[in-house]
Structures are given as structure tokens and as C-alpha cells.
Design an enzyme around this catalytic site. Structure first.
Site: not given
Ligand code: GLP
Length: 247
Positions: A148, A141, A143, A72
């Protein structure tokens, strides 16, 4: 399949995690010199890169035929920005080993047209992929990459709006919270799942809750990393702190 296909290596601490992870990558590159390595950023793999650089400097590793594909990049940041993932990779690995720069790939954060940026990266991934091994960290979270929590598992490279939790977690790398880009380009979950093997690195007590959910909770796009339960070749290297809610 399911969680039984996962190997969990319990290591004592971050230092050991970094060594074991580097050894796994070194074995990959030694056995298959033209491996495609899916690489990750964040604080977790920093020690792994340090160990890989040491092995290279000691003459024990040759990256000359290796290809790397990054997960990413922040939208809006390029390699001249010290918070970009392109800069991170340059600093931690690319400039320190004999990788051929023509075979290192990171999504182009400087391309403002999201569709163009994602399509260009997908073309790269189709051409050089799948990864022989994909290194992953995990976000607070759940990810992976910058995928996400969502209501579906995105297949290929896409542009995501970062969650508040992710912005909070990543602001430590920026001067202020306002400077954290709100969006990023990330490899999709489908691409990650098509990697031949996965190496998930998890360190620290703050990841213990989400790690348990990812490995033993229901498989749901609400916890993106939970999809790894369906991958046939996953190795988790986690330290005692990160595993404290498991077993
Ligand atoms: C970041 C990255 C992820 C990384 C995760 C955890 O936002 N996009 O690829 O795995 O968050 O980062 P860290 O290892 O610093 O906890």
C-alpha cells in the site's frame, strides 16, 4: 532508465489483453521450461490464466518444470477459504495444468505469527527466486501486490494493514465488507524489483488515473507502482480504457 525502459502494449479490450499476456507467459515457459513465474491474483489476470489453461489443454504448453511464486495472501485465510489467494490460484491455474505442487508457493495466510509467516516466505523466495517474470496488477491506490502507499518502499515480505480504498475495492469478493481481512502478507517491493522482467496488466477506465500517475508521475512510495519506472525490463499491457489519460 526511467519510463523509457517500459514497453507499453495498447490493446483494444480485456479479451485481447488476456491473450497477449498469456502469449508472453507462454513464450517464457517455452523458451525456459524451468522458469520461475511470479504470479498475481485479482480480477485482471483471470483471462490470462484462462488462456494459459487452453494452451495447456491444446498440448502447447508444459508447466511440469515451472515454479510459481505468488505476490500475496490475506492474513487469516487459508486455501479452504474461497476468498483466499491460495484458493484462487488452485481454481484458476494449479488444478488445471501440470504444475508440480511442490513448486507452487503462496504466503501462508493461516500462520498467525506475522514475523514467522514473512520469514518463511522470504526463505522460499531466496531459495527459488528471483522470478524470471513477475505478473502484476495495480490497485486503485497504486498498490502492487499488497504494498500500500507508504513513506518508504518495503524490501521483503511483510505484513500490511489494508487501506480503506483497497478494502472497498476488494469487498466484492466477500459476503460483506466486515469479512474482508484487515491485513495481508505481501512480497516486498524490493523482491518485485529484483524480478528479471515485469508484466503489468491494466484494464478499464477506473485504472486510467492511477496508471498515468504510476508511469509518468514522480517515483514515490505514495504510489508504490511508480517504482517500476526504475526497472530495466517492464512490459505494460493495457487496454484503451486504461490508457485513455495517456498520449
Ligand atoms: C488486489 C491484489 C493485487 C491486485 C490488485 C488489483 O488487492 N492484492 O495483487 O493487482 O488488488 O486487483 P484487480 O485486478 O481486481 O483490480
Amino acid at each position: 532508465m526511467g519510463v523509457k525502459a517500459m514497453r507499453i502494449y495498447r490493446v483494444k479490450d480485456y479479451e485481447q489483453l488476456s491473450k497477449v499476456a498469456a502469449n508472453r507467459i507462454a513464450a517464457q515457459v517455452t523458451l525456459k521450461p524451468d522458469s520461475v513465474l511470479g504470479v498475481a491474483t485479482g480480477s485482471t489476470p483471470v483471462g490470462m490464466y484462462e488462456n494459459l489453461v487452453k494452451m495447456y489443454e491444446g498440448g502447447d504448453l508444459d508447466f511440469s518444470q515451472v515454479t510459481t511464486i505468488n505476490l500475496d495472501e490475506y492474513k487469516g485465510l487459508g486455501k479452504e477459504s474461497s476468498q483466499s489467494y491460495a484458493y484462487y490460484m488452485e481454481e484458476k491455474l494449479f488444478s488445471k495444468v501440470n504444475l508440480n505442487r511442490k513448486r507452487t508457493f503462496v504466503p501462508d495466510g493461516t500462520e498467525p505469527d506475522s514475523e514467522k509467516a514473512c520469514q518463511a516466505y522470504n526463505e522460499v523466495l531466496h531459495r527459488v527466486g528471483p522470478a524470471d517474470i513477475q505478473v502484476l496488477g495495480i490497485g486503485h491506490d497504486g498498490h502492487i501486490g499488497f504494498n500500500e502507499p507508504a513513506d518508504y518502499f518495503p524490501d521483503e515480505t511483510h505484513c500490511v494493514a489494508l487501506d480503506e480504498m483497497t478494502i472497498q475495492a476488494n469487498k466484492r469478493f466477500f459476503e460483506s465488507e466486515a469479512e474482508v481481512p484487515g491485513e495481508s502478507y505481501t512480497m516486498g517491493i524490493g523482491t518485485i524489483m529484483r524480478a528479471k522482467s515485469i508484466l503489468l496488466l491494466v484494464s478499464g477506465a477506473e485504472k486510467a488515473g492511477i496508471l498515468k500517475k504510476a508511469l509518468y508521475g514522480p517515483v514515490t512510495p505514495g504510489v508504490p507502482a511508480s517504482i517500476l519506472q526504475f526497472h530495466p525490463d517492464v512490459t505494460v499491457i493495457a487496454d484503451e480504457e486504461a490508457l485513455k489519460e495517456i498520449e
